[in-house]
Design a protein around this motif. Sequence first.
Motif, mmCIF file in Angstrom:
data_model
loop_
_atom_site.group_PDB
_atom_site.id
_atom_site.type_symbol
_atom_site.label_atom_id
_atom_site.label_comp_id
_atom_site.label_asym_id
_atom_site.label_seq_id
_atom_site.Cartn_x
_atom_site.Cartn_y
_atom_site.Cartn_z
ATOM 1 N N TRP A 65 -5.322 8.170 3.281
ATOM 2 C CA TRP A 65 -6.057 6.914 3.423
ATOM 3 C C TRP A 65 -6.269 6.210 2.078
ATOM 4 N N LEU A 66 -6.075 6.936 0.994
ATOM 5 C CA LEU A 66 -6.170 6.338 -0.336
ATOM 6 C C LEU A 66 -4.784 5.821 -0.714
ATOM 7 N N ASN B 61 -12.115 -6.836 4.773
ATOM 8 C CA ASN B 61 -12.921 -5.685 4.344
ATOM 9 C C ASN B 61 -13.765 -6.124 3.149
ATOM 10 N N THR C 37 -18.736 2.788 -0.675
ATOM 11 C CA THR C 37 -17.966 3.414 0.396
ATOM 12 C C THR C 37 -18.828 3.881 1.565
ATOM 13 N N GLU D 76 0.839 -1.196 0.000
ATOM 14 C CA GLU D 76 0.000 0.000 0.000
ATOM 15 C C GLU D 76 0.876 1.249 0.000
ATOM 16 N N HIS E 138 -8.834 -10.334 1.074
ATOM 17 C CA HIS E 138 -9.411 -9.077 1.562
ATOM 18 C C HIS E 138 -10.896 -9.206 1.874
ATOM 19 N N ASN F 197 -17.390 4.048 -5.252
ATOM 20 C CA ASN F 197 -17.197 4.982 -4.143
ATOM 21 C C ASN F 197 -18.512 5.601 -3.694
ATOM 22 N N TYR G 246 -19.452 1.321 4.520
ATOM 23 C CA TYR G 246 -18.465 0.879 5.511
ATOM 24 C C TYR G 246 -17.555 1.991 6.026
ATOM 25 N N ALA G 247 -17.618 3.160 5.437
ATOM 26 C CA ALA G 247 -16.700 4.233 5.829
ATOM 27 C C ALA G 247 -17.356 5.292 6.708
ATOM 28 N N GLY H 289 -14.974 -3.360 0.622
ATOM 29 C CA GLY H 289 -13.828 -2.803 -0.090
ATOM 30 C C GLY H 289 -13.263 -3.782 -1.099
ATOM 31 N N MET I 21 -15.455 -3.858 -4.194
ATOM 32 C CA MET I 21 -15.180 -2.707 -5.046
ATOM 33 C C MET I 21 -13.862 -2.889 -5.804
ATOM 34 N N ALA I 22 -12.855 -3.429 -5.129
ATOM 35 C CA ALA I 22 -11.565 -3.670 -5.788
ATOM 36 C C ALA I 22 -11.713 -4.674 -6.924
#
Length: 198
Positions: free
Chosen positions: A60-61, A97, A151, A51, A93, A147, A154-155, A100, A103-104
Amino acid sequence: MSVFSHPDSISPNQVSGSHSTGAADRGRWSTQRIAMYALFVALAMAVSFIEIPLMPAAPWLKYDPSGIVCILAGFAFGPSGAVIVSVLGFVPHLFVNPLGAVMAILVALGYSLPVAFIYRRRSTRTGALTGILLGAAVALAAAIVGNLFITPLYAHMSMQQVASMIVPILLPFNLLKFAINGVVSFLCYRPVCKLIAR
C-alpha cells in the motif's frame, strides 16, 4: 537552476553570471517564468499519479516521482518555485484524499525548501549535495510526524499501530524514496538548469 557561480551553476535569467539560485526569486514575474512554473506544476501533477510499490511487505506504500520535480523546481527557481510546485502539484489529490495530500505537500516542502535555500547561497555541487542531504532529513522527519498524526485520521488505524510500523516499514520505505529522489535530482539539476537558461 538559477545562476551558477561555479562551473556547476547557471541561472535561468543569465547563462553566465555570478548570482545564486535565488536570483530567480528576485527577478520580475515575466510571462516566461510563469509559463515555466506552470510547466513544472503540470509535470508534478502528472507524475504524482504514477504509483510504484517499493516494498513487497507493504504494497500500500507506493512511490511517485513528483518529489523529484519539486526538488528540481527548488534548484531552478529558488524557494518560491519550490513552494509553488510542491503545493500546486498536489492540488488534484486534495479532492480525492485531502489528508494524504496535505501530508504529501508537507513532505515535498520539507525536501525542496532546504535544497532551494542552501543552493541559493552556495550554487555549487557541494551546495547542491548539502541541500539534498538536509532536505532528505527534514522530509523524513515530516513524513514520520505526518504518519503519526495524520494517517490515523483517514486510515482507520490508531497512533500506536502506526508507531509500531515506523522502524520495520515506514522508515525503510521513506529512506529508499528519498534516496531515489536525491540521486535523480543530483544527476539532473545541472542539465535542467542549463536547459532553462537557454
